[in-house]
Motif scaffolding. Structure first.
Motif, PDB file in Angstrom:
ATOM      1  N   LYS A 154      -6.410   2.707  -1.572  1.00 30.59           N
ATOM      2  CA  LYS A 154      -6.855   2.914  -0.196  1.00 30.59           C
ATOM      3  C   LYS A 154      -8.000   1.987   0.182  1.00 30.59           C
ATOM      4  O   LYS A 154      -8.042   1.428   1.287  1.00 30.59           O
ATOM      5  CB  LYS A 154      -7.249   4.370  -0.001  1.00 30.59           C
ATOM      6  CG  LYS A 154      -6.040   5.310  -0.090  1.00 30.59           C
ATOM      7  CD  LYS A 154      -6.449   6.772   0.053  1.00 30.59           C
ATOM      8  CE  LYS A 154      -5.220   7.674   0.049  1.00 30.59           C
ATOM      9  NZ  LYS A 154      -5.576   9.123   0.141  1.00 30.59           N
ATOM     10  N   ASP A 155      -8.946   1.768  -0.750  1.00 31.44           N
ATOM     11  CA  ASP A 155     -10.091   0.920  -0.457  1.00 31.44           C
ATOM     12  C   ASP A 155      -9.688  -0.554  -0.356  1.00 31.44           C
ATOM     13  O   ASP A 155     -10.143  -1.271   0.540  1.00 31.44           O
ATOM     14  CB  ASP A 155     -11.169   1.076  -1.523  1.00 31.44           C
ATOM     15  CG  ASP A 155     -11.852   2.421  -1.465  1.00 31.44           C
ATOM     16  OD1 ASP A 155     -11.718   3.107  -0.427  1.00 31.44           O
ATOM     17  OD2 ASP A 155     -12.509   2.801  -2.462  1.00 31.44           O
ATOM     18  N   MET A 156      -8.852  -1.006  -1.285  1.00 30.81           N
ATOM     19  CA  MET A 156      -8.532  -2.433  -1.368  1.00 30.81           C
ATOM     20  C   MET A 156      -7.470  -2.871  -0.366  1.00 30.81           C
ATOM     21  O   MET A 156      -7.252  -4.059  -0.175  1.00 30.81           O
ATOM     22  CB  MET A 156      -8.086  -2.783  -2.782  1.00 30.81           C
ATOM     23  CG  MET A 156      -9.184  -2.644  -3.806  1.00 30.81           C
ATOM     24  SD  MET A 156      -8.650  -3.109  -5.476  1.00 30.81           S
ATOM     25  CE  MET A 156     -10.149  -2.803  -6.408  1.00 30.81           C
ATOM     26  N   SER A 157      -6.792  -1.912   0.246  1.00 30.29           N
ATOM     27  CA  SER A 157      -5.741  -2.272   1.200  1.00 30.29           C
ATOM     28  C   SER A 157      -6.213  -2.215   2.644  1.00 30.29           C
ATOM     29  O   SER A 157      -5.429  -2.397   3.569  1.00 30.29           O
ATOM     30  CB  SER A 157      -4.532  -1.337   1.025  1.00 30.29           C
ATOM     31  OG  SER A 157      -4.898   0.011   1.256  1.00 30.29           O
ATOM     32  N   GLN A 158      -7.507  -1.956   2.843  1.00 24.65           N
ATOM     33  CA  GLN A 158      -8.034  -1.874   4.213  1.00 24.65           C
ATOM     34  C   GLN A 158      -8.215  -3.266   4.821  1.00 24.65           C
ATOM     35  O   GLN A 158      -8.484  -4.218   4.122  1.00 24.65           O
ATOM     36  CB  GLN A 158      -9.380  -1.131   4.197  1.00 24.65           C
ATOM     37  CG  GLN A 158      -9.232   0.332   3.864  1.00 24.65           C
ATOM     38  CD  GLN A 158     -10.563   1.063   3.820  1.00 24.65           C
ATOM     39  OE1 GLN A 158     -11.634   0.435   3.889  1.00 24.65           O
ATOM     40  NE2 GLN A 158     -10.536   2.374   3.708  1.00 24.65           N
ATOM     41  N   PRO A 183      -2.435  -5.788  -8.144  1.00 22.68           N
ATOM     42  CA  PRO A 183      -2.184  -5.499  -6.727  1.00 22.68           C
ATOM     43  C   PRO A 183      -3.300  -6.022  -5.829  1.00 22.68           C
ATOM     44  O   PRO A 183      -4.472  -6.027  -6.218  1.00 22.68           O
ATOM     45  CB  PRO A 183      -2.118  -3.965  -6.685  1.00 22.68           C
ATOM     46  CG  PRO A 183      -1.766  -3.563  -8.072  1.00 22.68           C
ATOM     47  CD  PRO A 183      -2.434  -4.570  -8.959  1.00 22.68           C
ATOM     48  N   PHE A 184      -2.918  -6.459  -4.641  1.00 25.09           N
ATOM     49  CA  PHE A 184      -3.855  -6.966  -3.635  1.00 25.09           C
ATOM     50  C   PHE A 184      -4.652  -8.180  -4.137  1.00 25.09           C
ATOM     51  O   PHE A 184      -5.715  -8.498  -3.626  1.00 25.09           O
ATOM     52  CB  PHE A 184      -4.830  -5.864  -3.185  1.00 25.09           C
ATOM     53  CG  PHE A 184      -4.169  -4.558  -2.879  1.00 25.09           C
ATOM     54  CD1 PHE A 184      -3.289  -4.442  -1.804  1.00 25.09           C
ATOM     55  CD2 PHE A 184      -4.386  -3.440  -3.672  1.00 25.09           C
ATOM     56  CE1 PHE A 184      -2.665  -3.237  -1.527  1.00 25.09           C
ATOM     57  CE2 PHE A 184      -3.757  -2.226  -3.393  1.00 25.09           C
ATOM     58  CZ  PHE A 184      -2.897  -2.128  -2.321  1.00 25.09           C
ATOM     59  N   ARG A 206       0.832  -1.204   0.000  1.00 20.87           N
ATOM     60  CA  ARG A 206       0.000   0.000   0.000  1.00 20.87           C
ATOM     61  C   ARG A 206       0.865   1.252   0.000  1.00 20.87           C
ATOM     62  O   ARG A 206       0.659   2.161  -0.820  1.00 20.87           O
ATOM     63  CB  ARG A 206      -0.915  -0.010   1.230  1.00 20.87           C
ATOM     64  CG  ARG A 206      -1.843   1.205   1.327  1.00 20.87           C
ATOM     65  CD  ARG A 206      -2.653   1.125   2.623  1.00 20.87           C
ATOM     66  NE  ARG A 206      -3.737   2.084   2.664  1.00 20.87           N
ATOM     67  CZ  ARG A 206      -3.607   3.339   3.076  1.00 20.87           C
ATOM     68  NH1 ARG A 206      -2.417   3.792   3.476  1.00 20.87           N
ATOM     69  NH2 ARG A 206      -4.650   4.152   3.098  1.00 20.87           N
ATOM     70  N   GLU A 207       1.837   1.310   0.890  1.00 21.78           N
ATOM     71  CA  GLU A 207       2.708   2.492   0.988  1.00 21.78           C
ATOM     72  C   GLU A 207       3.556   2.647  -0.271  1.00 21.78           C
ATOM     73  O   GLU A 207       3.771   3.764  -0.757  1.00 21.78           O
ATOM     74  CB  GLU A 207       3.598   2.388   2.229  1.00 21.78           C
ATOM     75  CG  GLU A 207       2.856   2.523   3.555  1.00 21.78           C
ATOM     76  CD  GLU A 207       2.035   1.298   3.906  1.00 21.78           C
ATOM     77  OE1 GLU A 207       2.336   0.206   3.371  1.00 21.78           O
ATOM     78  OE2 GLU A 207       1.090   1.423   4.704  1.00 21.78           O
TER      79      GLU A 207
END
Length: 245
Positions: A241-245, A196-197, A108-109
């Motif tokens: 931001k949404d998918m890494s929560q 990603p993710f 994410r970062e």
């Protein structure tokens, strides 16, 4: 480049020693820089052959070719088909621009850090492409966009094809520094194009905007081209931001 035949390095390769297994690409670039500096090679001189470098450094063909690709992207080496690789300007280990590294601890970062850079580079590249593109550039962008859209309709995502489309915009900006900067950040940039993710729908909402961005470039409208590019990247940020929560 002079019309004279370039000199060829024919001495032994005592200045090159086998490399340890850690970070072979970085070490290969370093070793080549030291070798060029120590051997006195000049612009126009031919570098040792691929097989010679493999044997001298104890690395594989893929490492040598990746090193050559990065040196080409940085504008210090030219590869001529059937002839070899030639030095365009002198280099040393201290002057080779090594790829930038991402120090973030998580995906994410890392993606958010890279996104900051993408905004600056891609918005400007799109605007310049709108002003400077040639007919050949436009045809290449169109071809890659059509392929990206085809794969996206088929699979729900089109990572590699998306990257190739963006690269065609960089090229249409008519400034090789865009490509050189990308080469230094390639590993980080490619994280955007490898699901990603583990979400094939990552940034999928941005795909229709790619056509709108292309249309603005084709219409030579740098303002709208920049606006559409930033809109695409805004969606990317939302998904990170949404998918890494």
């Amino acid at each position: 480049m002079s019309d004279q035949l370039p000199s060829v390095w024919t001495a032994d390769l005592d200045g090159l020693l086998p490399l340890p297994p850690m970070d072979r690409l970085r070490d290969t670039l370093d070793a080549l820089g030291r070798f060029v500096e120590g051997s006195g090679l000049k612009a126009g001189d031919r570098l040792p052959a691929e097989r010679e470098l493999m044997q001298a450094l104890g690395v594989g063909r893929s490492t040598i070719r990746e090193a050559a690709r990065q040196l080409q992207a940085l504008g210090v080496v030219e590869t001529r088909k059937g002839s070899g690789s030639y030095l365009l300007r002198p280099i040393s280990a201290a002057t080779i621009h090594m790829p930038l590294s991402i120090t973030a601890t998580g995906l994410r970062e890392a993606l958010l850090q890279t996104l900051d850079i993408r905004r600056g580079l891609e918005a400007e590249a799109s605007a310049l492409a709108a002003i400077r593109h040639t007919a050949d550039d436009l045809a290449r962008m169109s071809e890659r966009l059509v392929e990206m859209e085809r794969v996206h309709r088929l699979n729900g995502t089109a990572g590699p094809e998306d990257l190739l489309f963006h690269l065609s915009i960089y090229d249409a900006a008519q400034n090789p520094l865009f490509r050189q900067l990308l080469e230094q950040m390639r590993e980080a940039f490619e994280r955007f194009f490898t699901k990603p993710f583990d979400r094939p729908d990552f940034a999928g909402r941005s795909f229709p905007l790619h056509r709108e961005m292309f249309d603005a470039i084709a219409a030579r409208d740098p303002g709208v081209a920049r606006e559409k590019t930033l809109a695409i990247l805004d969606i990317v940020e939302e998904d990170i931001k949404d998918m890494s929560q």
